[in-house]
Design a protein around this motif. Structure first.
Motif, mmCIF file in Angstrom:
data_model
loop_
_atom_site.group_PDB
_atom_site.id
_atom_site.type_symbol
_atom_site.label_atom_id
_atom_site.label_comp_id
_atom_site.label_asym_id
_atom_site.label_seq_id
_atom_site.Cartn_x
_atom_site.Cartn_y
_atom_site.Cartn_z
ATOM 1 N N ALA A 105 40.830 27.310 20.569
ATOM 2 C CA ALA A 105 39.686 27.623 19.707
ATOM 3 C C ALA A 105 40.012 28.825 18.825
ATOM 4 O O ALA A 105 40.714 29.746 19.238
ATOM 5 N N GLU A 106 39.486 28.803 17.589
ATOM 6 C CA GLU A 106 39.702 29.886 16.634
ATOM 7 C C GLU A 106 38.404 30.658 16.437
ATOM 8 O O GLU A 106 37.333 30.078 16.308
ATOM 9 N N LYS A 107 38.518 31.980 16.377
ATOM 10 C CA LYS A 107 37.344 32.837 16.290
ATOM 11 C C LYS A 107 36.972 33.114 14.840
ATOM 12 O O LYS A 107 37.827 33.441 14.017
ATOM 13 N N ILE A 108 35.686 32.975 14.532
ATOM 14 C CA ILE A 108 35.166 33.273 13.202
ATOM 15 C C ILE A 108 33.910 34.130 13.375
ATOM 16 O O ILE A 108 33.522 34.443 14.498
ATOM 17 N N GLN A 109 33.297 34.489 12.266
ATOM 18 C CA GLN A 109 32.023 35.208 12.333
ATOM 19 C C GLN A 109 31.105 34.671 11.264
ATOM 20 O O GLN A 109 31.398 34.764 10.078
ATOM 21 N N MET A 110 29.985 34.106 11.690
ATOM 22 C CA MET A 110 29.020 33.507 10.768
ATOM 23 C C MET A 110 27.844 34.447 10.544
ATOM 24 O O MET A 110 27.602 35.346 11.348
ATOM 25 N N PRO A 111 27.097 34.257 9.463
ATOM 26 C CA PRO A 111 25.995 35.174 9.156
ATOM 27 C C PRO A 111 24.818 35.007 10.106
ATOM 28 O O PRO A 111 24.548 33.906 10.600
ATOM 29 N N SER A 112 24.111 36.111 10.338
ATOM 30 C CA SER A 112 22.888 36.048 11.148
ATOM 31 C C SER A 112 21.723 35.499 10.335
ATOM 32 O O SER A 112 20.826 34.852 10.882
ATOM 33 N N LEU A 113 21.720 35.782 9.027
ATOM 34 C CA LEU A 113 20.677 35.246 8.142
ATOM 35 C C LEU A 113 21.027 33.815 7.745
ATOM 36 O O LEU A 113 22.061 33.561 7.129
ATOM 37 N N VAL A 114 20.145 32.894 8.103
ATOM 38 C CA VAL A 114 20.390 31.473 7.847
ATOM 39 C C VAL A 114 19.329 30.938 6.882
ATOM 40 O O VAL A 114 18.131 31.099 7.129
ATOM 41 N N PRO A 115 19.724 30.301 5.760
ATOM 42 C CA PRO A 115 18.737 29.819 4.791
ATOM 43 C C PRO A 115 17.914 28.647 5.324
ATOM 44 O O PRO A 115 18.410 27.797 6.061
ATOM 45 N N LYS A 116 16.658 28.618 4.915
ATOM 46 C CA LYS A 116 15.730 27.571 5.358
ATOM 47 C C LYS A 116 16.227 26.183 4.979
ATOM 48 O O LYS A 116 16.083 25.241 5.762
ATOM 49 N N ARG A 117 16.814 26.053 3.794
ATOM 50 C CA ARG A 117 17.182 24.731 3.273
ATOM 51 C C ARG A 117 18.077 23.960 4.232
ATOM 52 O O ARG A 117 17.922 22.742 4.421
ATOM 53 N N ILE A 118 19.008 24.664 4.882
ATOM 54 C CA ILE A 118 19.962 23.961 5.732
ATOM 55 C C ILE A 118 19.316 23.531 7.045
ATOM 56 O O ILE A 118 19.638 22.489 7.607
ATOM 57 N N TRP A 119 18.342 24.322 7.524
ATOM 58 C CA TRP A 119 17.624 23.932 8.735
ATOM 59 C C TRP A 119 16.636 22.808 8.458
ATOM 60 O O TRP A 119 16.336 22.005 9.339
ATOM 61 N N GLU A 120 16.131 22.736 7.234
ATOM 62 C CA GLU A 120 15.251 21.620 6.867
ATOM 63 C C GLU A 120 16.033 20.314 6.825
ATOM 64 O O GLU A 120 15.495 19.243 7.145
ATOM 65 N N THR A 121 17.303 20.385 6.460
ATOM 66 C CA THR A 121 18.134 19.182 6.384
ATOM 67 C C THR A 121 18.230 18.487 7.742
ATOM 68 O O THR A 121 18.236 17.254 7.819
ATOM 69 N N THR A 122 18.281 19.264 8.792
ATOM 70 C CA THR A 122 18.388 18.677 10.129
ATOM 71 C C THR A 122 17.034 18.561 10.837
ATOM 72 O O THR A 122 16.961 18.062 11.967
ATOM 73 N N GLY A 123 15.979 19.062 10.202
ATOM 74 C CA GLY A 123 14.647 18.954 10.781
ATOM 75 C C GLY A 123 14.297 20.015 11.796
ATOM 76 O O GLY A 123 13.236 19.962 12.434
ATOM 77 N N ARG A 124 15.144 21.024 11.925
ATOM 78 C CA ARG A 124 14.889 22.020 12.973
ATOM 79 C C ARG A 124 14.024 23.192 12.508
ATOM 80 O O ARG A 124 13.562 23.978 13.338
ATOM 81 N N TRP A 125 13.807 23.317 11.194
ATOM 82 C CA TRP A 125 12.974 24.431 10.712
ATOM 83 C C TRP A 125 11.573 24.370 11.321
ATOM 84 O O TRP A 125 11.015 25.375 11.741
ATOM 85 N N ASP A 126 11.010 23.170 11.371
ATOM 86 C CA ASP A 126 9.679 22.994 11.954
ATOM 87 C C ASP A 126 9.750 22.782 13.467
ATOM 88 O O ASP A 126 8.866 23.217 14.206
ATOM 89 N N ALA A 127 10.822 22.126 13.933
ATOM 90 C CA ALA A 127 10.913 21.780 15.356
ATOM 91 C C ALA A 127 11.062 23.012 16.250
ATOM 92 O O ALA A 127 10.616 22.999 17.396
ATOM 93 N N MET A 128 11.675 24.084 15.738
ATOM 94 C CA MET A 128 11.929 25.268 16.565
ATOM 95 C C MET A 128 10.655 26.022 16.924
ATOM 96 O O MET A 128 10.589 26.713 17.922
#
Length: 467
Positions: A105-128
């Motif tokens: 496995a390779e280590k990366i670092q992703m942002p803590s701030l996540v845009p709404k648009r990408i969570w809406e694509t998977t339907g989790r913005w409302d589901a969470m």
């Protein structure tokens, strides 16, 4: 010819031995005079928290962490890790990193701030629901503080199409996660901000994904075994994360464990409450000999299939140039939760008991109380400190309790409470004779007396393992 070669070989061996000796002495001098100033307890920044009434804190580890300055509550469910707590966390992270690297496995670092648009694509913005921290920037754009990063990492992988030669892809990070807990409690065990290792894998087939699933769960077992923690691996429901298969890793904790795990006394099958609460028999062998216990979840594995890769169009190109949807897996390990849960299940309520490998410092040196032999005691203390620092597994693992106005006995009590695995006592006997040092294995309450400085270093070097 052979006879002539013997003196030459002997000279080479002797030269190599001399080089090793010189390198060892150089290392000692380098540490003593250049870079390695002794670390003193009195100079360490510590913030001990005044505890509320006993009934207000029901978690052993939470009370011990507050009382011994491991963390400090900044607000409800949010903590500042103090120096000793951070050292333990960093050691734990090092163990996790090693096991992740071992499976490629390779280590990366992703942002803590996540845009709404990408969570809406998977339907989790409302589901969470309300557990998701949501916010807007000055341009009225919506974001959340990421509790998990399936969408972000899948979008990253989706930006690369021509990588049939690279699958499987295994990317992980160890970062802070956020969850708006309605009633935070038990410190890191149920907090609003926590440290987590999350690994995401991408595969060309479900079969390949299952192979990696086994690799990762075995890596989790290695991590918990290295910490010498007793755990169970339980079949679990996939919940909001989704997917076709899931397992949880639990530490048995009858006192405050909030998960319920069932085991079969006939075949050894293990499953969590969501899988077995409506069943009256083992799903593996059909036995009715089921036993339940409370536990703390510390890790979770999911086989996701196409749940995220399909809506976010994470594809790979086959050798005949066709695009296929990637199969995914995701794997969480609660790093700060393991830090505290391990103390919860191993401590007696009065003394911190870390997994030995991640104790902030392995050794505390306790010189005798201030008196007539001060100069001699100081020389012995400094010499022992530098001698121990030159043992690879002990390097940066030694602390001197220099509170010389306090008795040795009182400082041993403090060392016991704070969870130092070993104490070395420099008392009158060490001043009077060469073999007067004492080593105490605090966790097993075993003293070793009449030791020379070399014997002290040898004993500790043999019993303390490197990460």
């Amino acid at each position: 010819m052979v006879t002539q070669m013997k003196p030459l070989v002997a000279n080479i061996v002797q030269s190599k031995s001399m080089i090793k000796l010189l390198q060892s002495r150089r290392r000692i001098l380098h540490k003593m005079f250049l870079h390695d100033k002794p670390k003193y307890l009195s100079k360490m920044f510590q913030k001990f928290t005044d505890l509320p009434k006993q009934g207000d804190i029901t978690s052993i580890s939470h009370r011990l962490f507050l009382a011994n300055g491991i963390y400090f509550p900044s607000s409800q469910g949010i903590f500042t890790l103090m120096p000793q707590g951070l050292r333990a966390l960093q050691k734990l992270i090092k163990i996790v990193d090693k096991e992740m690297e071992a499976i490629g496995a390779e280590k990366i670092q992703m942002p803590s701030l996540v845009p709404k648009r990408i969570w809406e694509t998977t339907g989790r913005w409302d589901a969470m629901g309300p557990e998701l921290f949501r916010l807007k920037d000055r341009h009225k754009r919506d974001y959340c503080l990421g509790p998990t990063h399936e969408e972000i990492v899948t979008e990253l992988v989706a930006s690369q199409l021509n990588f049939h030669h690279r699958v499987p892809i295994k990317l992980y990070q160890i970062t802070k996660k956020f969850r708006d807990e309605p009633v935070p409690h038990h410190g890191f065990l149920r907090s609003r901000e926590f440290e987590m290792k999350d690994l995401y894998t991408f595969h060309s087939s479900e079969e390949d994904a299952r192979v990696t699933y086994e690799e990762v769960t075995q890596a989790y077992e290695k991590i918990l075994n290295r910490l010498q923690l007793q755990f169970v691996k339980a079949e679990a429901a996939t919940g909001l994360i989704g997917g076709s298969q899931s397992h949880e890793f639990h530490l048995k904790c009858p006192g405050i464990g909030e998960d319920v795990v069932y085991t079969c006394n006939s075949c050894g099958y293990c499953g969590n409450k969501e899988v077995l609460e409506k069943a009256d028999e083992c799903p593996s062998c059909k036995s009715t000999r089921l036993e339940s216990f409370n536990a703390i979840e510390v890790g979770h594995a999911f086989l996701l299939g196409e749940k995220y890769s399909k809506p976010l169009e994470a594809m790979y190109r086959t050798k005949d140039q066709k695009l296929k949807v990637l199969q995914m897996g995701c794997y969480g390990l609660g790093v700060s939760r393991i830090l505290q849960a391990s103390v919860e299940v191993q401590s007696d309520g009065k003394h911190i008991r870390w997994p030995r490998l991640i104790a902030p410092y392995q050794i505390v040196i306790i010189p005798q109380k201030k008196g007539a032999s001060d100069e001699k005691v100081r020389e012995l203390t400094d010499a022992l400190y530098h001698r121990l620092q030159c043992v690879p597994s002990l390097e940066d693992n030694v602390l001197i309790d220099d509170r010389l106005s306090i008795t040795i006995g009182r400082r041993l009590v403090d060392a016991n409470c704070q969870g130092f695995p070993y104490a070395v006592v420099i008392g009158n006997q060490a001043v009077e004779r060469e073999d007067g040092f004492e080593v105490i294995d605090i966790y097993s309450n075993k003293p070793l007396t009449n030791l020379t400085m070399t014997q002290v270093a040898d004993y500790l070097g043999q019993n303390i393992k490197s990460i």
